[in-house]
Design a protein around this motif. Structure first.
Motif, short mmCIF file in Angstrom:
data_model
loop_
_atom_site.label_atom_id
_atom_site.label_comp_id
_atom_site.label_asym_id
_atom_site.label_seq_id
_atom_site.Cartn_x
_atom_site.Cartn_y
_atom_site.Cartn_z
N TRP A 165 38.69 49.35 39.32
CA TRP A 165 38.10 48.57 40.43
C TRP A 165 39.24 47.98 41.26
O TRP A 165 40.00 47.15 40.79
N HIS A 170 37.91 45.86 47.54
CA HIS A 170 36.74 44.99 47.49
C HIS A 170 36.90 43.84 48.49
O HIS A 170 35.96 43.50 49.23
N LEU A 254 24.66 40.40 48.64
CA LEU A 254 26.01 40.86 48.33
C LEU A 254 26.94 39.68 48.05
O LEU A 254 27.69 39.70 47.08
N ALA A 257 25.89 38.15 44.59
CA ALA A 257 26.00 38.99 43.39
C ALA A 257 27.38 39.60 43.22
O ALA A 257 27.85 39.78 42.09
N ASN A 258 28.06 39.95 44.32
CA ASN A 258 29.34 40.65 44.22
C ASN A 258 30.36 40.15 45.23
O ASN A 258 31.18 40.92 45.74
N TRP A 262 32.37 36.56 42.22
CA TRP A 262 32.22 37.63 41.24
C TRP A 262 33.55 38.33 41.01
O TRP A 262 33.94 38.61 39.86
N LEU A 263 34.25 38.61 42.07
CA LEU A 263 35.53 39.31 41.97
C LEU A 263 36.52 38.50 41.13
O LEU A 263 37.21 39.05 40.26
N TRP A 266 35.15 38.64 37.27
CA TRP A 266 34.93 39.87 36.51
C TRP A 266 36.00 40.94 36.65
O TRP A 266 36.03 41.88 35.83
N PHE A 272 37.10 46.28 36.09
CA PHE A 272 35.88 45.53 35.86
C PHE A 272 35.48 45.76 34.41
O PHE A 272 35.31 46.90 33.98
N GLY A 291 27.70 39.61 35.32
CA GLY A 291 28.52 40.61 35.97
C GLY A 291 27.76 41.68 36.72
O GLY A 291 28.34 42.43 37.49
N LEU A 296 25.34 48.07 40.81
CA LEU A 296 26.52 48.13 41.65
C LEU A 296 26.09 48.64 43.02
O LEU A 296 25.88 49.84 43.19
N ILE A 300 29.73 48.39 48.00
CA ILE A 300 31.05 48.10 47.42
C ILE A 300 31.55 49.22 46.51
O ILE A 300 32.57 49.07 45.84
#
Length: 547
Positions: A165, A170, A254, A257-258, A262-263, A266, A272, A291, A296, A300
């Motif tokens: 990842w 990202h 987004l 959740a990510n 999150w980055l 996780w 990741f 996570g 996914l 992303i």
């Protein structure tokens, strides 16, 4: 017993002690000091044992030490399976809840030592082995536990190796979609602009679009009657606020959740490390603990990128559940419809329905119990063309409505009827003149029928996927040299999809292994019944390139 050779297993049971571990096997009990477990396991692994343990407790530390094992008997997962498995003598089901039922994966790979003597793994292994041996279908249950345990090994290895990842990619994606990073208590620039557009369109300058209550009130004030603020309903509305509102919802998801939080949580060292919960869903599908590993978003996926000199092999099974249904029911007409081609196109060619979309909608209706709409209208047509398959799910539904138990091909069984349904059934029997009680009882029964209808198919599909994963894990190990992460290795699994991270020179061989493992899983579960499980396989540098 080894499911492939029929030979008796060489089992080594791992038990924690105050000073380290004890390894119980045919030659007795070997005491292992703290810190020496990895060396002992590596030495005994050469004898090809099956390790009886709680994988989530023991295996992560072994992987850190560079030790990989081929086979396991996961006692925690075995307890959960045998608690509900129909066709057993019910010894484990009758046990009061104890430490084995309370165990769960832990973050640091260590369990407390004071959970009680009922956590004796030697005794638990003996209980589980005896329960399986005395069951109506010991071979099937043994295979189920073997596949589940192999899944636990794979899950630990995937968490250890991590999904490649790229943090920089990202962050670039987040900046392009959301704007510059802002403090956690503020909206990114893109969300703020969209929120302003929604406020202006609805004439609600103080609106918080994250609040469903405020949003519904603002929509109604603007003359838009809605039952909910869900995106599916909003798409049916023609109003200037809808476009920016739908875009806001997508980007807000987004961000939540990510996004950057999150980055930070996780992804470390461009990996990741998801926390899979093997068998975390009642049907046997996996779940994830934090996570969002099982979701996914496409926005992303370009961040999932192979290392230099490596490739990603991405594979997913086409129309897995309908094909599993054909195999379960031994419905040759449905198997023929999918042989060597898209199953839904084959259903159209059979004359059951006119379009591929109708075939898909009708099949989903059959699997999930549609009674109205297009799905409900198409199900009878499928039943005429594929009577064995449709009869199987109908029978499962009727059994569920009666409060009965249904099981997958290998023996995973549904939970017992809820106290609510039992109470309603009693009330309906006693107060049969009360139409409201009868209606409630029928509604609950129908809900359970829809659950059991899908359980037998989704659960057996999960078993096929576990067998695929277990077989592939073994093939990948044979392709390379060194530690798990230095060879071709699994890095992602989602129901019917896998991603393998492999040295580029081995990518074609990995793709062949992925396909061969799918064929092996089909034979293992359905024997010589002519059902195939085609895969969509792509060798790519980035996940988003797989399509």
């Amino acid at each position: 017993m080894d499911e492939r050779t029929g030979e008796r297993d060489h089992v080594v049971v791992v038990r924690r002690t105050a000073d380290g571990h004890a390894l119980a096997h045919g030659d007795g009990v070997e005491e292992v000091a703290a810190g020496a477990l990895a060396a002992a396991v590596a030495r005994l692994e050469a004898q090809g044992p099956r390790w009886a343990w709680d994988t989530a407790d023991v295996y992560p530390a072994l992987l850190e030490a560079g030790v990989r094992v081929a086979r396991a008997w996961d006692l925690r997962l075995g307890r959960a399976l045998l608690r509900r498995a129909a066709g057993t003598r019910g010894t484990i089901a009758a046990l009061p809840a104890d430490g084995w039922d309370e165990l769960a994966p832990v973050d640091d790979g260590a369990l407390p030592l004071d959970l009680g003597s009922d956590l004796d793994p030697v005794a638990e292994h003996a209980r589980q082995a005896a329960e399986i041996a005395a069951s109506e279908r010991p071979g099937a249950l043994r295979l189920l536990l073997t596949a589940e345990s192999a899944g636990a090994l794979a899950a630990a290895e995937m968490r250890f190796a991590g999904l490649p990842w790229r943090r920089a990619e990202h962050e670039r994606l987040l900046a392009s979609l959301l704007g510059p990073r802002v403090p956690a208590d503020r909206r990114p620039a893109s969300l703020e602009r969209l929120a302003d557009a929604v406020r202006i369109a609805l004439g609600a300058p103080a609106l918080n679009p994250d609040s469903p209550i405020e949003l519904a009130r603002a929509l109604r004030s603007a003359g838009i009657e809605v039952a909910s603020t869900r995106a599916a309903e909003l798409r049916t509305i023609d109003h200037p606020a809808v476009g920016p509102l739908l875009e806001y919802k997508k980007l807000a998801r987004l961000h939540a959740a990510n996004g950057w939080a999150w980055l930070d949580t996780w992804v470390r060292d461009d990996r990741f490390h998801p926390e899979y919960l093997v068998g975390g869903v009642v049907t046997g599908r996996w779940a994830a603990r934090g996570g969002g590993a099982l979701q996914l978003p496409k926005q992303i996926r370009s961040a999932v990128s192979a290392d230099d000199g490596w490739r990603l092999v991405v594979a997913d099974a086409a129309q897995l559940e309908p094909r599993v249904l054909a195999g379960l029911a031994h419905d040759r007409a449905m198997a023929d419809a999918g042989r060597g081609r898209d199953l839904y196109a084959g259903i159209v060619a059979s004359g059951a329905v006119a379009t591929r979309q109708s075939a898909k909608v009708g099949m989903l209706g059959a699997l999930y119990g549609a009674t109205g709409g297009e799905g409900g209208r198409l199900v009878p047509r499928l039943a005429q063309r594929f009577p064995r398959a449709l009869a199987l799910v109908e029978q499962a539904a009727r059994e569920g409505e009666r409060g009965g138990t249904v099981s997958t091909l290998l023996g995973r069984s549904t939970p017992p009827v809820s106290d609510r349904q039992r109470a309603l059934d009693r009330d309906a029997a006693v107060f049969d003149a009360d139409e409201r009680v009868l209606q409630r009882a029928r509604s609950v029964a129908r809900d359970r029928g829809r659950f059991t209808r899908n359980f037998v198919v989704q659960g057996t599909a999960a078993e096929w996927a576990l067998c695929w994963l277990a077989d592939l894990r073994g093939r990948l190990w044979e392709l390379g040299e060194g530690r798990v992460e230095e060879r071709p290795h699994l890095v992602y699994f989602l129901h019917d999809e896998v991603i393998v991270h492999t040295p580029a020179a081995m990518a074609d061989r990995v793709a062949e292994a992925v396909t061969a493992s799918a064929e092996s899983a089909g034979r293992l579960l359905f024997g010589d019944f002519p059902i195939d499980f085609p895969l969509d396989v792509a060798v790519v540098d980035r996940y988003d390139e797989a399509g």
